[in-house]
Motif scaffolding. Structure first.
Motif, PDB file in Angstrom:
ATOM      1  N   GLY A   1      30.223  20.596  11.455  1.00  0.00           N
ATOM      2  CA  GLY A   1      29.212  19.565  11.659  1.00  0.00           C
ATOM      3  C   GLY A   1      28.556  19.089  10.386  1.00  0.00           C
ATOM      4  N   LEU A   2      28.411  19.954   9.393  1.00  0.00           N
ATOM      5  CA  LEU A   2      27.795  19.550   8.130  1.00  0.00           C
ATOM      6  C   LEU A   2      28.657  18.528   7.404  1.00  0.00           C
ATOM      7  N   GLU A   3      29.956  18.815   7.350  1.00  0.00           N
ATOM      8  CA  GLU A   3      30.869  17.884   6.680  1.00  0.00           C
ATOM      9  C   GLU A   3      30.903  16.539   7.415  1.00  0.00           C
ATOM     10  N   LEU A   4      30.929  16.589   8.748  1.00  0.00           N
ATOM     11  CA  LEU A   4      30.945  15.354   9.544  1.00  0.00           C
ATOM     12  C   LEU A   4      29.699  14.521   9.273  1.00  0.00           C
ATOM     13  N   ALA A   5      28.541  15.156   9.247  1.00  0.00           N
ATOM     14  CA  ALA A   5      27.297  14.428   9.006  1.00  0.00           C
ATOM     15  C   ALA A   5      27.314  13.761   7.637  1.00  0.00           C
ATOM     16  N   ASP A   6      27.832  14.473   6.613  1.00  0.00           N
ATOM     17  CA  ASP A   6      27.887  13.899   5.270  1.00  0.00           C
ATOM     18  C   ASP A   6      28.763  12.647   5.251  1.00  0.00           C
ATOM     19  N   GLN A   7      29.932  12.719   5.925  1.00  0.00           N
ATOM     20  CA  GLN A   7      30.858  11.588   5.900  1.00  0.00           C
ATOM     21  C   GLN A   7      30.320  10.389   6.689  1.00  0.00           C
ATOM     22  N   LEU A   8      29.711  10.637   7.858  1.00  0.00           N
ATOM     23  CA  LEU A   8      29.200   9.529   8.674  1.00  0.00           C
ATOM     24  C   LEU A   8      27.982   8.894   8.022  1.00  0.00           C
TER      25      LEU A   8
ATOM     26  N   GLY B   1      27.702   8.442   4.990  1.00  0.00           N
ATOM     27  CA  GLY B   1      28.246   7.509   4.005  1.00  0.00           C
ATOM     28  C   GLY B   1      28.538   6.161   4.617  1.00  0.00           C
ATOM     29  N   LEU B   2      28.880   6.130   5.929  1.00  0.00           N
ATOM     30  CA  LEU B   2      29.160   4.870   6.624  1.00  0.00           C
ATOM     31  C   LEU B   2      27.877   4.249   7.161  1.00  0.00           C
ATOM     32  N   PHE B   3      26.985   5.088   7.667  1.00  0.00           N
ATOM     33  CA  PHE B   3      25.725   4.601   8.230  1.00  0.00           C
ATOM     34  C   PHE B   3      24.569   5.371   7.594  1.00  0.00           C
ATOM     35  N   PRO B   4      24.019   4.886   6.492  1.00  0.00           N
ATOM     36  CA  PRO B   4      22.958   5.628   5.786  1.00  0.00           C
ATOM     37  C   PRO B   4      21.738   5.911   6.646  1.00  0.00           C
ATOM     38  N   GLU B   5      21.445   5.092   7.629  1.00  0.00           N
ATOM     39  CA  GLU B   5      20.273   5.294   8.466  1.00  0.00           C
ATOM     40  C   GLU B   5      20.558   6.200   9.656  1.00  0.00           C
ATOM     41  N   LEU B   6      21.764   6.754   9.723  1.00  0.00           N
ATOM     42  CA  LEU B   6      22.157   7.579  10.876  1.00  0.00           C
ATOM     43  C   LEU B   6      21.266   8.811  10.968  1.00  0.00           C
TER      44      LEU B   6
END
Length: 820
Positions: free
Chosen positions: A760-767, A769-774
């Motif tokens: 989950g940590l890696e996923l959050a970092d990558q997403l 990058g696509l949606f900074p306000e996520l």
């Protein structure tokens, strides 16, 4: 002892006294009567009664009996003493007459008061012709007037020689003085020295021969008279000191103007032979001196003194002594224990290290056999056999027993060597008890670590199951009417799920995988906050004592977990003191240096805060102490404990970077010492979310990533029921691909932390990058240390622990989405 009533039928106390007087006069008799006047009492006492006691005063009877018995005892002692004195007098007279030397007691004028049979035989006169006459005139040695004059003017022993009846006699005249040192008489003792006198005359003839011998001796020889005059020196002395030239001994040998302070002439002239060591200040040589009395040609005593030069020997001895001192210094200061023993085990010597190690004094060890210091006395025999076979034993691990009974683990090396007293066994011993204990602690820590990983893994999977069980139980309860027959059963399922969740949290605490809310805390404040609760918990029969350091440094931890540590330890202490006792909680600052840190595996040198919890309870043996931190281990009876209390404490302490140690002995209580790293100034490291009330619904898009299918489905059901649009993925890679294919953005990522392929940590970092306000909400049954770091739990990030309730999930999601 006889006790008799004064008045008996056909018998009276007086008749009893009469019988006693005739047949047993030495036995005490006491009259006991109801009444007795003074006249009767006197009559009884005259008749031989020792005492009387009125019946109305029988309490006096023990004291009266004791007094009567003591009186009879003293009478007996007095009789025996008088008889002993008479016997001693008879023995003295017999002894006096039996002495072979003529002995006489004279008055101050020299008249004979008493003499023994030897005097009568010597003078061939009866005692009546000797007593009252001057003994010296009888012997023809001196006139009466001369004897009286000499005695009155001398208060010390006088020795004279004279001839009588063709025999030579030596006479010792000793004055008899009273307490005021006034002369009351003297003792005249004669000794036949005819043979000795003849020998002395022969000695004088041999004197010239002696001088010839002394001249040829390799050692020095000197003859000195009582006036310190040198009568003779042999060539050796003349070579070392030069010719005497009429000088006295102290001038010639010492260069002094008066007799030497240590002069021994008086002792030699009194007949004593002396051997002593002397270093000459004139020659610098060391001599072994042998002084003996010698009768000179005038019949007077001189001193013959032999000088044996031992300078070279002393130098050798000094070198040997220094060598021994160096050896002893190395022996005593050796960093290992060293012992010397005979092959049969008798201990000869031991150094300071070994003495301190075993706890015996050197004298005690020398009275023991080496096998007595072994835990198994037969172990030494096996090592000796190995020594005989191999010639040497190196680093053999054995167990020794201290004087106090404690067992030591040591590495032992053994050699057979030649010693002053023959062949001996030299043993060197290195104490490895502490290393073994540390190794054991490390292995135990590894064991707990493995058990913790297992418990954490089980708890993680179990949390997923509990999330599903509890979640669907909530949904089921929402759909059932209050009076539905299945509602009570479903509530029981929900309550069981809650208890299971609590058990899982304990397992997570032990495995150090529980999510914590870390803050900078002051332990004193926490102890103060829970003190009132602890007093209610432990009961009135247990006294709570706190000793808190005023300048205590802060620590970093979860306040709830620290409180749980205190509560668990207090409950254990209370159970260990069923009859009451004392519970003490203390805090203080501590600095661990490199050496101290070795005793705490996992702790680095540095500043720490020490939390101590002690009780006066039943205590524990070593075996129990080795298991108390293991999950499900308990010493309590069935149904009285889960065995997770101390394992939870262990996990909490370890998770925040600390260490815990236990010190206990049966019947002597238990002390837990908790070492926590010092932190910066007090203050929260992470923001807290205030969640209250029922959250409102929403319509945002939420991506749920969870590898457990049932929990993924339940979470989707929860969120959709609140109006959210929900997308689901089974792992991180699937979730990333799903987001990349979407045309509209997602508002919140709800992801498990530990998943296959991508966590989950890696996923959050990558997403992000696509949606900074996520916004990101992590969920997990246990927490990795990276989750609780401020950069992970900051703005736009939150964490929720499994199993979670539906309302808690709604609140966390809504609050996170509403953040700007």
């Amino acid at each position: 002892m006889i006790l008799s009533d004064y008045s008996l039928p056909q018998f009276t106390g007086l008749e009893a006294l009469k019988i006693k007087k005739e047949h047993a006069p030495g036995i005490p008799l006491i009259i006991v009567t109801g009444s007795m006047n003074e006249e009767v009492a006197v009559t009884c006492m005259k008749a031989g009664a020792d005492d009387y006691v009125l019946k109305e005063q029988l309490h006096r009877l023990p004291k009266v009996v004791a007094a009567a018995l003591e009186k009879k005892r003293l009478e007996k002692v007095e009789i025996e003493t008088r008889e002993a004195l008479k016997q001693a007098a008879r023995e003295w007279i017999n002894t006096f007459d039996a002495v072979g030397n003529p002995i006489a007691l004279l008055n101050p004028e020299g008249l004979v008061l008493r003499c023994n049979k030897a005097v009568s035989d010597l003078l061939s006169k009866p005692f009546r012709e000797i007593i009252g006459r001057p003994l010296t005139s009888l012997l023809g040695s001196q006139s009466r007037e001369e004897t009286a004059f000499r005695i009155k003017n001398s208060l010390s022993r006088e020795t004279r020689l004279f001839s009588f009846n063709n025999r030579w006699w030596s006479v010792h005249i000793d004055p008899i003085l009273d307490d005021s040192r006034r002369l009351t008489g003297f003792v005249y003792i004669m000794t036949d020295i005819t043979e000795r006198h003849q020998a002395e005359e022969e000695l004088a003839r041999e004197r010239s021969k002696l001088k010839k011998i002394l001249d040829l001796m390799p050692d020095g020889a000197v003859i000195i008279n009582s006036r310190h005059e040198i009568e003779y020196v042999n060539p050796v002395i003349e070579h070392d000191f030069g010719p005497p030239q009429g000088r006295r001994c102290y001038e010639y040998l010492q260069g002094l103007n008066a007799p030497c302070p240590w002069c021994r002439n008086d002792r030699v002239f009194a007949g004593e032979t002396i051997r002593w060591e002397w270093k000459s200040q004139l020659t610098g040589k060391i001599y072994d001196l042998f002084d003996t009395p010698l009768t000179n040609s005038n019949g007077l005593l001189s001193k013959l003194e032999f000088f044996h030069d031992i300078t070279a020997l002393k130098q050798t001895e000094e070198a040997l002594s220094q060598s021994r001192k160096r050896y002893r210094s190395l022996f005593e200061q050796a960093p290992v224990g060293i012992g010397v023993a005979y092959p049969d085990g008798r201990i000869i010597d031991a150094n300071r290290y070994l003495i301190n190690l075993l706890g015996y004094s050197l004298e005690e060890l020398r009275g023991m056999k080496a096998s007595q210091t072994y835990e198994d006395p037969l172990a030494r025999q096996a090592i000796l056999q190995q020594l005989q076979q191999e010639g040497r034993v190196s680093d053999q691990e054995v167990r020794l027993k201290r004087k106090d009974g404690n067992i030591l683990s040591v590495l032992l090396s053994m050699d057979s060597i030649d010693w002053e007293s023959g062949n001996v066994i030299l043993t060197s011993i290195k104490d490895v008890t502490e290393q073994k204990n540390l190794r054991s602690q490390f292995q135990h820590a590894q064991k707990l670590e493995a058990v913790g990983r297992l418990a954490g893994g089980i708890a993680h999977d179990f949390n997923n199951l509990l999330s599903v069980i509890n979640g669907y139980s909530e949904l089921g309860l929402d759909k059932l009417e209050e009076d539905h027959p299945l509602r009570a059963d479903l509530q029981e399922v929900r309550r069981a799920g809650g208890r299971a969740a609590g058990l899982t949290r304990q397992l997570l605490a032990f495995s150090r995988k529980q999510a914590l809310s870390l803050e900078v805390l002051n332990l004193n404040e926490i102890v103060g906050n829970v003190e009132k609760m602890l007093r209610r918990l432990i009961g009135e029969d247990v006294e709570l004592i706190t000793d808190l350091a005023e300048d205590l440094g802060p620590v970093k931890g979860d306040i709830g977990q620290i409180e749980q540590v205190l509560m668990n330890l207090a409950v254990n202490a209370r159970d260990a003191m069923p009859g009451g006792g004392k519970l003490a909680i203390g805090t203080r600052n501590l600095s661990l240096d490199q050496d101290l840190a070795l005793h705490h595996p996992g702790l680095a040198p540095g500043l720490y805060v020490l939390l101590t919890v002690s009780d006066t309870g039943t205590g524990m043996d070593r075996e129990t102490q080795g298991q108390i931190f293991e999950p499900f281990f308990t010493t309590k009876g069935q149904g009285r404990g889960t065995g997770l209390g101390l394992s939870t404490v262990y996990g909490i302490v370890k998770q925040i970077g600390g260490d815990i140690q236990v010190y206990s002995e049966p019947d002597l209580g238990t002390t837990f010492k908790i070492y926590l790293p010092r932190a910066g100034e007090a203050g929260n490291d992470r923001p807290k979310i205030e969640c209250s009330g029922i959250p409102s619904k929403g319509n945002e898009t939420i991506l749920v990533v969870e590898d457990d299918k049932a929990l993924r489905s339940l979470t989707r059901h929860f969120l959709e029921s609140a109006g959210y649009r929900v997308l689901t993925a089974a792992d991180g890679e699937q979730g990333r691909r799903m987001v990349e294919q979407l045309r509209e953005p997602i508002h919140l990522l709800l992801t498990d932390v530990v998943m296959p392929k991508m966590n989950g940590l890696e996923l959050a970092d990558q997403l992000r990058g696509l949606f900074p306000e996520l916004k990101v909400l992590f969920m997990s049954g246990y927490a990795d240390t990276t989750i609780i770091k401020p950069d992970r739990i900051g703005p736009g990030f939150r964490f929720i622990s499994k199993p979670f309730e539906r309302v808690s999930l709604f609140q966390m999601v809504r609050n996170l989405l509403d953040q700007t």
